[in-house]
Design an enzyme around this catalytic site. Structure first.
Site, PDB file in Angstrom:
ATOM      1  N   ARG A 192     -15.221 -50.006  22.372  1.00  0.00           N
ATOM      2  CA  ARG A 192     -15.815 -49.036  21.444  1.00  0.00           C
ATOM      3  C   ARG A 192     -15.635 -47.597  21.943  1.00  0.00           C
ATOM      4  O   ARG A 192     -15.333 -46.692  21.169  1.00  0.00           O
ATOM      5  CB  ARG A 192     -17.298 -49.374  21.222  1.00  0.00           C
ATOM      6  N   LYS A 229     -14.974 -24.003  17.637  1.00  0.00           N
ATOM      7  CA  LYS A 229     -15.921 -24.867  16.913  1.00  0.00           C
ATOM      8  C   LYS A 229     -15.603 -26.337  17.158  1.00  0.00           C
ATOM      9  O   LYS A 229     -15.277 -27.094  16.234  1.00  0.00           O
ATOM     10  CB  LYS A 229     -15.902 -24.534  15.416  1.00  0.00           C
ATOM     11  N   LYS A 264     -16.095  -9.017  18.661  1.00  0.00           N
ATOM     12  CA  LYS A 264     -16.626  -9.331  17.339  1.00  0.00           C
ATOM     13  C   LYS A 264     -17.622  -8.258  16.911  1.00  0.00           C
ATOM     14  O   LYS A 264     -17.957  -7.349  17.679  1.00  0.00           O
ATOM     15  CB  LYS A 264     -17.305 -10.694  17.370  1.00  0.00           C
ATOM     16  N   GLU A 322     -11.873  -8.257  15.909  1.00  0.00           N
ATOM     17  CA  GLU A 322     -12.186  -8.804  14.595  1.00  0.00           C
ATOM     18  C   GLU A 322     -12.365  -7.652  13.604  1.00  0.00           C
ATOM     19  O   GLU A 322     -13.081  -6.693  13.892  1.00  0.00           O
ATOM     20  CB  GLU A 322     -13.492  -9.591  14.719  1.00  0.00           C
ATOM     21  N   ASP A 369     -10.997 -11.081   9.222  1.00  0.00           N
ATOM     22  CA  ASP A 369     -12.113 -12.016   9.130  1.00  0.00           C
ATOM     23  C   ASP A 369     -12.662 -12.122   7.711  1.00  0.00           C
ATOM     24  O   ASP A 369     -13.199 -11.155   7.167  1.00  0.00           O
ATOM     25  CB  ASP A 369     -13.226 -11.555  10.082  1.00  0.00           C
TER      26      ASP A 369
END
Lengths: 295, 295, 295, 295, 295, 295
Positions: free
Chosen positions: A112, A147, A179, A209, A230
């Site tokens: 598994r 992510k 960012k 960004e 973005d």
């Protein structure tokens, strides 16, 4: 063998024998086996030997076959695991992917964990390959993001590469990416870029960004090496690409935000260099794979 | 608050403060942060303090908010994390799920790891709740399987429970489940059951996988407590349920194999007690959630 | 070979090669060896090879010989360890249990850790076998409890099984056992049982502790699968068994509390199915075993 | 408070807050709790608060109360644990040893691990105190050995000290002790001593094991600081002590081998300085202690 | 081979195969390799095999060659590592120290970690050997201290021994050393010694730090086994040695504090038994060593 | 406060509270404390409280004071540690760097580990600052290398930054650096560069090592972002800089190999952008620092 892409998947940073891999696989195994397999141990004699096949239950791109093999080895070094297909291959439903031989108990205990990993990685490689196919012929790369599933980044970035995609930065430590929050904290984009450039970090390319044409221009004039568009509309992107290309030819342009299989080609046609897709790792459905013991 | 289900999600075995959780979160954090956040550390002063919001970008069932909170705490104990919603709540796009206050560097360093986990768990809870809704009014439970992401079983089984589902056995160690491979190794279903019953293991309920009516009957006569109808057609299931119920009223019947949102209600109407769905954990798309720093 | 019991000891969940075992043995080895064996390393040349025997200094039931062997292997993979007797065998004083060959330094460094473990496990198996012998001919099982040595449960439960006993639940995670504290927290036995049954946990058998005939009746009517007679007198137990058997034939009855070699047979004769004995693991004296280097 | 011995137990190397202790306790907790306490979590609400008492069920010497307290803290830092007695105290049956307050779930999850450790350590301290009492008035020390439970040496050596005994070397790394195997490997006792003395290791006292009067003399003339009389008869020991004392007044004499409560005083009267007793740690029965929740 | 010293370096407590060593090397490797060698993996094919040489770029005493070998093995067990020189050998610039054969990727990934360790250990052995040479012919030993690099004590104490020095106590756990702070806490040197002697710890030799002739006398009369002359002038040392030797012949005298290659011989000539030198481990410059791939 | 350099040392990726730091410090502490501080525990009462000072015994640049503080905290959270100087400060002999208050046992147990780390980091910062001073006024940066102490890279790179230097890539994972071995394996510099550029890795700047003017030209034409002049003479470097600057203005030039305090200014005057110095981390002598308990 029918390979998905030109860049050979073995040309990557990931090894099925690293210390990192073993640690992750051991954790996963002990999560499943815990204090012992109470069913198998009460039924299957210790000395019982079996042969087993790993079989595709649907079509997919193979990724992670050696990690699966390593899983079996970690349960019992004596188990023989023979991959019948190489990572990156296009697998047809019904295909035997690997042959395994060893004591039945070990086979059932590793099954598994090995399949859970393999199913996930094939799912990611397969989804990646679909994005790659959609942009076929265009000079654009499909990239992953950060992510990823907590604890599995090493494996998942490997699967993206195997599916024909490319890897964006691995983590916070190997890429400078400014960012909105950084810009706000610094009090402006130019100040942020200047701070990031100080301290020897000009050894890294600097990505900024930009959420609007105004920010694109600011990023450009501050000396960004890479500009991420973005969440822009396609029209904005076309405009941004034109502006950037007209001023500085070696800036890399990345498109990011809400990319899916429907819109990826249109985005690619804007002329960006790279398109990053979070869904590759956070929302790829697992491929269906099973293990069958031959008796 | 609008709860998904009757069984309160806090009635479960999972704690956001366990040793296990911290270990997994630390691994995930170090995977992302590694040798340091080179962007943030060069731009954001060490003493800079921020407030941030965790915001839903789409509708979903909340699961794992305390795990997310714990992630921030592990980066810096001083960070204040206030959950605005409880796990199990139905969240609308745009809702603020949590408010965070602390040094900006820690917030940015924990952000992705916390969100990656939260997005995944909300995705699982949301998919689970959809299955649960489909069978509303019927006396049947939706169960997870062992097809979880390697290393994340603790979290994922929690998310299933939070979404209104129930947990099947956690691993190989806490449930007796005889499958085809065990039967083959033992030389027959009855022999396998007898072996499994020896050695004190009658403390566990015994589940037997049956792929045909013949096997259902055999399982029944050998004294199985739970019978899993594996990959049967709906007609076969109806037949199997009738046979089992007519002979022994307290046997639990589980349906398993290729269950999806389309067919789950029909399967439930066959009269089985439980339906296990691998897709809950291996193929749930992530929910879209983001963190926004307020300045 | 003269085996203690019918259920073969190899039919258990415990493996001498598991990740768990290696971790525990490595901890134990480093506890003893620490920064190095200062005596041996100053006296015995690195290349010196020896043969050694592991010898019984008293009579006992052998348990753990492969764990002992693994201990030597973890110090040096090159050491040859040959078990001369199988676990479960009745060993006479003076018997050679194992022959070892390897570099003298490794033999001396592993000696104490291997023997400390082996002595303890043989002590447990031997005490267990005495309890089993006392109830010979009666349809009752001798069970262990969770009163094990912190960190050694895996090994100690193995020793109980090897001595002819059976294993009760491994930990809090693989068995539902409602005790007085749970009943008090729930506000009554029936409420406690109902709560425990909710949430999918009908996959586990439910055991309820009963300290009086009144509680036995309550447990019975609430649907307990197993009833533990806790610290009852023999007369009470006889009464309890009669009541239970008259109402429901498939309820398992466990006797628990202050069981010793003197009273175990009388308790067994009450007709209970299982007798659990904490002393098996918390108070078994070690067996006397030594290692002798042949020169 | 009625203390067993003069040397205060807090004058030792063992701390209930060390990194080592936490690691051992966490391992033990996860061994018992694993993937969660399925009974308690389904019955006891998360917010339920209880008070509990730790109570002696028989007479013993207390040892390890702070380790027990630490165990509860590791499950939940918020739990209040108040020791009512200090380690080294003589405890009477029925005495409340500690009061605990905290959420019921944490109390029930930590209970068994804390008690398993405490019972064992009190058992060791109690047995040690009996040996110490037997030699009361004589200038002799009762010592432990390396025959401890794998993984628990730190705790068990503490318990011996708490019971009024003294600690022999901790492991292979902090004491030079030449045994028969070393002598054989070196080709004679004197050669072995000479080798051990080379290389700066005269910073350690040198102990030599002697099994006969002949070896005692050899050890003496080779310059041993400590001579261990191994498995000698009482008459041999008397003779050995006379010989050693007549030649060198500052050599420490240790008696070892088959010491029990019957013969320990006779051995002490031979004039040896120390008597080491393996049974202190390998065969002490556990003390009977329980936790009771007050409602 | 030209060995630095008489005591063979293999007569020490350190093994290149211990659990401790592997843990340290794995940490070091993952520090360098992290998420993968991005240069090598993109350029060197997985199947590419190379031979490499480890070459001395200056003169030094070799120390740690087997640790270096182990580093390569931990990256890939298949790599062949052949040491051409033994630890303790005097190496000339240009000498090939080891030959390695294996897949090029593993060689390049292990290179820096192996060399970083080797360079440091050779540096320490070389500096140690210089101190040893300076006191040639005098009955004095050069000792290390606890002033080692955090995490590397095991390796660094090995290097000192390999360079011809001796090891002082390994840590706080294997030697009694009373310093000024202990004396102050106890309220006087004699009280401190008395406390240290209580509790069975007469199994250790007792060392006392003395900063003046007055303290030397006090240490002597309190029964110290070893007296450390701390930061004394040469004249004071001469005086102290005279006083100690006149009263008690078997007390070991250690000189400590600000020892360098200039003054070590003069200090040795005062008649002390041992001179401890912190610089051996905290300030030895690395030896220059490189790896060259042959193609 | 007199700061060494303009770039504030807190603008770096290193935090004294990271998971990484705690793991390293705990390892180091347990290396020294092991099974307990036998001297202190026998002399200093558990409840004894002290104040202590950390004092400079020579001049240096402070680096790592918070890591030192963290070390004390890890032994006992209750200890108060107050840094009197900030990292990057120029410290004069005799200066009090920190004040500590807590239980005496914890202070003595943490002392050596904290000082060993602090001494090393101050040594590195001090040596770095000397290199930085030598090139004062020139537009050049002093860089570290990967030649760090195994296990301490995080700390040592911090110390370099604190001393006014800059950090080169952290490990193999966060920088593309093509060396001679890569070139040979690829079959030429251009092929190596092309391979490295494939697969998305144009997100990294590409550094190429050049050992001759010929290679400099080749690197230049292949599109390297950074060219490392490896072991060139000053004349060669002058030539190389001229060639590079004339063709491409934004290529970064690094000088490397055998840089010392004597030649660093001459090298800097060649016009290179960065000079990397292995000795910063592999051969910096420790600074002299001690802890003094006030009573």
């Amino acid at each position: 063998m029918n390979r998905m892409h030109n860049s050979a998947p073995e040309k990557n940073r990931f090894s099925s024998q690293s210390v990192l891999v073993d640690k992750l696989l051991r954790n996963a195994l002990s999560e499943d086996i815990g204090s012992g397999d109470i069913t198998t141990s009460s039924i299957v004699p210790e000395e019982d030997i079996s042969e087993a096949l790993i079989i595709a239950k649907e079509d997919f791109i193979l990724a992670g076959i050696n990690f699966a093999g390593r899983t079996f080895k970690l349960v019992n070094r004596e188990v023989k695991f023979k991959a019948m297909k190489r990572d990156g291959s296009r697998i047809r439903r019904g295909t035997v992917i690997a042959e395994i031989k060893g004591d039945t108990r070990s086979l059932l205990m590793a099954e598994r964990t090995a399949l859970n990993l393999l199913q996930r990685l094939c799912g990611i490689a397969t989804l990646t390959s679909k994005f790659v196919e959609r942009v076929a012929g265009l000079p654009v790369k499909i990239l992953d993001t950060r992510k990823t599933t907590p604890g599995l980044r090493y494996f998942e970035k490997y699967a993206v590469k195997t599916g024909g995609g490319c890897n964006h930065r691995y983590g916070l430590f190997d890429g400078l990416l400014i960012k909105d929050n950084h810009i706000a904290a610094a009090g402006g984009l130019k100040k942020a870029v200047k701070l990031a450039r100080s301290g020897g970090d000009n050894l890294f390319k600097l990505e900024v960004e930009a959420g609007s044409i105004k920010e694109v221009k600011e990023a450009l004039s501050s000396g960004a090496d890479i500009i991420m568009l973005d969440n822009m509309s396609v029209d904005e992107m076309i405009n941004a690409v034109k502006i950037i290309r007209s001023r500085k030819t070696d800036v890399i342009i990345e498109a990011s935000g809400n990319v899916d299989l429907e819109n990826v080609r249109v985005i690619a046609e804007t002329g960006v260099d790279m398109i990053s897709v979070g869904a590759l790792t956070h929302s790829a459905p697992a491929s269906d794979i099973s293990m069958k013991i031959r008796r």
